[in-house]
Design an enzyme around this catalytic site. Structure first.
Site: not given
Ligand code: TRP
Ligand code: ZN
Length: 887
Positions: A129, A270-271, A306-307, A310, A329
């Site tokens: 992502e 973060g993740a 959070h993850e 998703h 998000e």
């Molecule tokens: N989708 C991830 C979150 O919010 C965000 C994320 C993780 C991200 N790594 C990234 C966005 C690198 C951009 C680039 O949980």
């Molecule tokens: Zn997210």
């Protein structure tokens, strides 16, 4: 990599994909200096995209193309075109199979996007992502192309015994070559490629299981370096809580038999919620009392949730395009915040979230990079993972929740998930589901998605004694932003109550209603100017407005200091009770700031001392509330509140207030501190709201006490530093020492801390941050020196944020030095980091883009550093921020 005139991508240009990819078969061969990726794509003309057979343009960057096959036939180079960004092929049929073979170089990938190595080459992992998949293979790298993935990984058996990808393990065994082995994974759920993940590593595993509400057994595995595996227990507990909570509150069940999390050292954010295989920054996964603060424990719980959340809000229902990022998000942040509130103290959680919103997101909204929750254009999508998209986006969902009520909101979310399962949709689709479930017209509400800027809400009370009526007059406005000068009125849900003289809430009877309806209501303000009239009010009330911060606006009501003291004692809404204390402190601090600027003598309003004395002696008040009410507004918030911020005055005014309050409250603070420390000493550590609150208050008290000249306090601080069994207490003592005048004790504490934790990089991040945040030091020199310390490494985003980020964001006094040295330092760091890691470099740059808040001299210095950057060879990421900031 570098690009000076990037293309602007616009929402209005969105078109459906010409082709779809039904099935994606990938084979990875991970070898020493290079990785081969073979892709077999089952492609079909998109029936929704019109007539004919247009050219197929697959995204691909930094790939060495080795071969292309169409329907099994090798394509001669004349039959395809490759450039820096695309592989183009002319299809001859509606459906066909395209195969490519490419070579990539993960060991050279310092951008941490695509396939890269972490932990000094000991593992491979991916981050796709938003648009990282195109650095792995040629593909339609857009979220509305969803495909079923099969992934075969081959790697050295000894070095990488663990081979993971999304979904279920189908097969594994020896490779053609005896030193190698392979694993074959299949993910039954169609997904966009940004959710693809691969890990090859040598990791330890913590395993557990979860029985879903329908009785299915899910295996849970958390993988981490062997030396970290003792620290994943809290994440596992959090995961199980999150899975249960999503079933109970949203009716969402997990959908695969296996759920995996992998911890990596080098990670930009973060993740990441990759289907069935979340990848985590160690900073958001590891938590052990001795090596993680209470804040880290809460962060781990929130990010794991959070993850996990998703999986429904993001994966099962995903985004049509990246302009819709807040669809997943904003909603998921809203969901994780509600989860954290349920697991801990809802009031403290709300205060923390609002603090972030008001200091950081409001600043974003007021700066040159302001954008709506659903942006309408971008150069580099990575730059739009912002506080606006995440935090303000969550506020927008929260407003829907309070306008509709919990039950109707749940019907709306059920409808949304049912209607769009397996689809890639828009923010409009989300609001439409809420509208259809509730029958409320949400057309005007949708302006929150398209208009940037923080609305101002001015409120005036008017009491009509003879008529026994109380009126509230609301006026809303929103400052112009680059995209839009004239803003239409927003729907602003104002949750409020009216307090009579004893502090009790009055029944709320709006004019035109037959009878009163409750004592606390959500009133939607929809017009630029609007009045609300309450009946049967027999004396002038004190309004408690915007309870729980019911809308992301700047509220302006001319409370007297006496009224604020009254609300501090009586407001039944915990958030507003603390808010009253914060508003009172703000007013008092603003007096001091003015005094400092005018060179007049300090005069701290004794009302604040009295109010805080009452807070410290009120036995019914919870420790968490006391800690929050005692904490003075941060420098960042004072900057936010100022038209033009004078950092020097802000800093010294706040320091004066801290010292003065510490002296005035000394006996109360000392008694409270001793009692709390005593309890901490005799109570085994727990990661619970009650313990968090105790340590928060204890450390707040210690921070104040260390402002006074008291040898016993120093002794107590040293005792806490040396003897406490957890990092929260130890680090708070270190902060107090580092910012004290006890030079010898400070140096000793820093040295012993470094010796004790040298094997724990995340703890050493705290050590770096404490020093970078100290306003006392010749800190910039110290930060430069620390950049050469063994604990620092510019290639690792956590280290960069801990040292450079803390200096620029937490140490406003030093960063904004009048000679511009802080600005120059940041620009130099950004330049250096941009060559390695554009995403993290761009994030680090943020403080330099906040120049509008400062006087002309500072503005000029900040802008000249931005201008210097603009002359350099920049990544698209940094280029976009620099050029938009300079306008
Ligand atoms: N989708 C991830 C979150 O919010 C965000 C994320 C993780 C991200 N790594 C990234 C966005 C690198 C951009 C680039 O949980
Ligand atoms: Zn997210």
């Amino acid at each position: 990599m570098q690009n000076q005139k990037p293309i602007i991508v616009r929402l209005e240009d969105y078109r459906v994909a010409d082709y779809l990819i039904d099935k994606t078969d990938l084979s990875f061969y991970l070898r020493e200096q290079e990785t081969w990726v073979q892709a077999k794509l089952h492609i079909r003309r998109n029936p929704e995209a019109g007539e004919g057979l247009p050219e197929l343009a697959l995204n691909g960057e930094q790939l060495d193309l080795l071969e292309v096959k169409l329907n099994g036939q090798l394509l001669p180079p004349a039959h395809y075109q490759v450039d820096e960004q695309f592989l183009r092929v002319q299809p001859q049929q509606e459906g066909f199979v395209l195969e490519t073979k490419v070579r990539i170089y993960p060991h050279k990938n310092t951008a941490l996007e695509g396939l890269y190595q972490s932990a000094a080459g000991s593992m491979y992992c991916t981050q796709c992502e938003a648009e990282g998949f195109r650095k792995i293979t040629y593909y339609l790298d857009r979220p509305d192309v969803m495909s079923r993935f099969s992934v075969r990984i081959t790697a050295d058996k000894a070095r990488y015994p663990l081979l993971l990808s999304n979904g279920n393990l189908i097969e594994s065994g020896n490779g053609e070559n005896n030193s190698e082995h392979f694993a074959l994974w299949h993910d039954p759920f169609p997904k966009p490629c940004y959710l693809f993940a691969l890990v090859a590593a040598n990791l330890s595993c913590a395993e557990d299981q979860f029985i879903t509400q329908s009785g299915r057994k899910v295996t849970l595995r958390i993988y981490a370096e062997p030396s970290y595996i003792e620290q994943v227990g809290h994440a596992m507990t959090s995961l199980k809580k999150a899975m249960r909570w999503d079933e109970e509150v949203y009716g969402r069940e997990y959908d695969l038999d296996l759920f995996m999390i992998v911890a990596v050292d080098d990670f930009n954010m973060g993740a990441m919620e990759n289907k069935g295989l979340n990848i985590f920054n160690t900073s958001c996964l590891l938590a052990h009392p001795q090596t993680a603060t209470d804040a880290a424990f809460q962060r781990v719980e929130a990010v794991v949730a959070h993850e996990y959340f998703h999986n429904w809000s993001g994966n099962r229902v995903t985004c049509r395009d990246w302009f819709q990022l807040s669809l997943k998000e904003g909603f998921t942040v809203f969901r994780d915040a509600a989860f954290s509130a349920d697991m801990n103290s809802p009031t403290v959680k709300r205060i923390d979230d609002v603090r972030l919103l008001r200091t950081q997101q409001f600043a974003e909204d007021a700066g040159p990079l302001a954008h709506p929750v659903r942006p309408s254009s971008y150069m580099e999508i990575s730059n739009f993972y912002t506080l606006t998209v995440y935090e303000k986006g969550a506020e927008v969902v929260r407003m829907l929740h309070s306008l509709l009520g919990a039950e109707t909101f749940r019907q709306g979310s059920d409808l949304y998930f049912a209607r769009h399962d397996g689809q890639a949709v828009t923010c409009d689709d989300f609001v439409q589901a809420m509208q259809d479930a509730s029958g409320q017209d949400l057309t005007q509400f949708k302006r929150w998605y398209s208009q940037a800027g923080t609305p101002q809400l001015a409120v005036r009370g008017e009491y009509l004694a003879e008529e026994k009526r109380y009126l509230l007059h609301f006026t809303q406005s929103c400052p112009p932003t680059a995209e839009l000068a004239d803003k239409q009125p927003f729907v602003i849900p104002v949750k409020l109550a009216l307090l009579e003289q004893q502090g009790d809430e009055l029944p709320l009877h709006l004019t035109g209603e037959r009878e009163a309806q409750g004592t606390c209501r959500v009133i939607p303000i929809t017009k630029a100017v609007q009045s609300v009239c309450f009946e049967n009010i027999s004396s002038e009330p004190v309004p408690s407005l915007l309870r729980g911060f019911s809308a992301p606006v700047k509220l302006d009501f001319a409370y007297s200091r006496e009224q604020l003291c009254f609300l501090m004692q009586h407001d039944a809404d915990g958030f507003n009770r603390v808010e009253a204390a914060q508003q009172l402190s703000l007013q008092v601090l603003q007096d001091l700031i003015t005094q400092r600027q005018n060179g007049s003598p300090w005069q701290l309003d004794p009302l604040l001392i009295k109010a805080l004395q009452r807070v410290l002696t009120d036995n019914r008040l919870e420790a968490a509330m006391v800690a929050e009410m005692l904490s003075l507004p941060s420098e960042a918030w004072l900057v936010e509140r100022a038209e033009i911020a004078n950092i020097e005055a802000i800093h010294h005014a706040r320091e004066y207030a801290r010292r003065h309050l510490a002296d005035a409250l000394h006996p109360l603070l000392r008694a409270r501190y001793q009692q709390l420390r005593e309890t901490s000493r005799n109570t085994p550590f727990a990661a619970s709201a009650e313990h968090f609150a105790r340590r928060a208050l204890q450390n707040t008290a210690l921070g104040y006490l260390m402002q006074t000249d008291d040898d016993q306090v120093l002794a107590a601080c040293l005792e806490q530093f040396a003897q406490s069994d957890n990092l929260t207490e130890r680090l708070a003592a270190l902060v107090a020492l580092v910012n004290s005048t006890h030079i010898q004790e400070r140096e000793q504490a820093l040295a012993s801390f470094a010796t004790q934790y040298q094997a724990y990089p995340l703890v050493m991040d705290g050590w770096l941050a404490v020093q970078a945040s100290s306003p006392l030091y010749g800190t910039l020199e110290k930060v430069r020196e620390l950049m050469r310390h063994a604990a620092f490494n510019l290639n690792n985003p956590n280290r960069a944020r801990a040292l450079i980020g803390s200096f620029c964001n937490q140490n406003l006094l030093q960063f904004h030095q009048a000679d511009g040295s802080g600005y120059r330092f940041l620009a130099d760091c950004v330049l250096q980091l941009d060559r390695l890691n554009p995403q993290t470099a761009a994030r680090l740059l943020t403080p330099l883009t906040r120049f509008r808040k400062y006087d002309e001299k500072h503005q000029a210095l900040m802008q000249s550093e931005l201008a210097r950057l603009q002359q350099a060879h920049l990544s698209k990421d940094v280029f976009e921020l620099v050029s938009k900031s300079l306008g």
